[in-house]
Design a protein around this motif. Structure first.
Motif, mmCIF file in Angstrom:
data_model
loop_
_atom_site.group_PDB
_atom_site.id
_atom_site.type_symbol
_atom_site.label_atom_id
_atom_site.label_comp_id
_atom_site.label_asym_id
_atom_site.label_seq_id
_atom_site.Cartn_x
_atom_site.Cartn_y
_atom_site.Cartn_z
ATOM 1 N N GLU A 193 0.851 -1.188 0.000
ATOM 2 C CA GLU A 193 0.000 0.000 0.000
ATOM 3 C C GLU A 193 0.889 1.241 0.000
ATOM 4 O OE1 GLU A 193 -3.353 2.118 2.812
ATOM 5 O OE2 GLU A 193 -3.279 -0.079 2.797
ATOM 6 N N SER B 21 -0.916 8.115 -0.867
ATOM 7 C CA SER B 21 -1.649 8.764 -1.948
ATOM 8 C C SER B 21 -2.025 10.182 -1.535
ATOM 9 C CB SER B 21 -2.908 7.958 -2.285
ATOM 10 O OG SER B 21 -3.704 8.641 -3.211
ATOM 11 N N GLN C 273 -8.134 7.889 -2.023
ATOM 12 C CA GLN C 273 -8.049 6.542 -2.574
ATOM 13 C C GLN C 273 -6.659 5.952 -2.348
ATOM 14 O OE1 GLN C 273 -9.214 7.417 -6.655
ATOM 15 N NE2 GLN C 273 -11.087 6.219 -6.345
ATOM 16 N N SER C 274 -6.626 4.734 -1.865
ATOM 17 C CA SER C 274 -5.329 4.089 -1.625
ATOM 18 C C SER C 274 -4.772 3.544 -2.935
ATOM 19 C CB SER C 274 -5.464 2.968 -0.595
ATOM 20 O OG SER C 274 -6.288 1.948 -1.107
ATOM 21 N N ARG C 275 -3.459 3.540 -3.035
ATOM 22 C CA ARG C 275 -2.786 2.952 -4.200
ATOM 23 C C ARG C 275 -2.124 1.663 -3.741
ATOM 24 N NH1 ARG C 275 1.538 5.967 -6.865
ATOM 25 N NH2 ARG C 275 2.131 6.693 -4.791
ATOM 26 N N THR C 276 -2.433 0.591 -4.423
ATOM 27 C CA THR C 276 -1.894 -0.708 -4.035
ATOM 28 C C THR C 276 -1.184 -1.348 -5.213
ATOM 29 O OG1 THR C 276 -3.685 -1.029 -2.447
ATOM 30 C CG2 THR C 276 -2.455 -2.975 -3.098
ATOM 31 N N VAL C 277 0.007 -1.863 -4.933
ATOM 32 C CA VAL C 277 0.774 -2.611 -5.930
ATOM 33 C C VAL C 277 0.871 -4.056 -5.444
ATOM 34 C CG1 VAL C 277 2.997 -2.853 -7.092
ATOM 35 C CG2 VAL C 277 2.125 -0.571 -6.557
#
Length: 285
Positions: free
Chosen positions: A118, A121, A125-129
């Motif tokens: 995680e 951001s 909204q969370s950014r997940t890779v």
């Protein structure tokens, strides 16, 4: 079998990344062993056939905020996985500014260690890779091949000089020969030597510190009977020694070098959060 873990602290994420990066520079594939208290990276090539071996152990509490696992059975509460550490290293490098990293053993097209990262951001909204690192599960009947190597009965034990210094010397010597002779005695003298058809190049280090070993750790080594001036030596593949030195990404506190005369070099990397042993066998002339 189940395994899931979480790292939240950014310093722990970065430190674990450095550990995995070190492992990835020391071997192409390795065994990743999970137990309730510790995790291990193991390489057990046949030293008798000229292969190096490695044993790295980390207390999981030094790195993970959450750590849950169920092994193959209640009696054998462990998991052994074969993986490519460079794949794990690449996954973690995308987590250097992460809010948290989750690691889970999953079954997708095949068994994987899934890294759920995680990232911070600017919006809500969370950014997940997500990275899936393929693994092979090692069967219980094969676990005996991955046990901690015994402490060798060394003839001489010394602390290596400053890592930066010795790396510089070995990098230059690597251009001259494929083999290096490392010699040391109990007075703290150590030499690195390479030979060519035209010349012999030797670098001498003096007054190196000598580690203190307990009787149990020496495991019957008769160092007390040895002349302090007597040099023990090992002729090794210089690329394997250089690879070991270049791989140290964890800024170790000290590195001990144990020499079994004419047989093996054993390195013991000391760090407050982990221990790493590395074995390089000698090469005959």
């Amino acid at each position: 079998m189940r395994f899931r873990a979480k790292i939240v602290d950014i310093a722990c994420i970065q430190h674990f990344t450095r550990v995995v990066s070190t492992i990835s520079k020391l071997c192409k594939t390795c065994t990743f062993r999970l137990t309730p208290g510790k995790i291990y990276f193991i390489l057990s090539e046949q030293v008798a056939n000229g292969g190096v071996s490695m044993w790295c152990e980390l207390p999981q509490a030094n790195f993970f905020d959450q750590f849950q696992m169920e092994g193959v059975s209640a009696e054998d509460n462990e998991i052994y996985l074969e993986l490519v550490p460079d794949n794990m290293s690449r996954a973690l490098k995308s987590a250097q500014a992460a809010k948290l990293v989750k690691i889970k053993l999953t079954k997708k097209h095949a068994a994987c260690l899934t890294f759920d990262i995680e990232l911070p951001s600017l919006t809500n909204q969370s950014r997940t890779v997500v990275h899936d690192v393929p693994v092979n599960v090692i069967a219980r009947r094969l676990w005996g091949e991955y046990q901690e190597p015994a402490m060798p009965q060394f003839d001489v034990s010394v602390y290596l000089p400053a890592l930066k210094t010795i790396k510089t010397v070995v990098e230059k010597m690597k251009n001259l020969s494929n083999f290096l002779v490392l010699s040391a005695n109990r007075n703290g003298d150590m030499t690195l030597k390479v030979e060519t058809d035209l010349a012999e190049v030797t670098t001498l280090f003096r007054e190196l510190e000598i580690p203190s070993w307990s009787r149990e750790e020496e495991s019957g080594v008769s160092q007390s009977d040895r002349d302090p001036e007597d040099m023990a030596e090992a002729r090794v593949d210089i690329r394997k020694f250089s690879q070991f030195l270049a791989g140290q990404q964890v800024n170790p506190d000290r590195i001990i070098c144990n020499i079994v005369d004419g047989n093996i070099l054993h390195f013991f990397v000391l760090h407050e959060d982990l221990s790493l042993q590395y074995f390089i066998p000698t090469v005959a002339i």
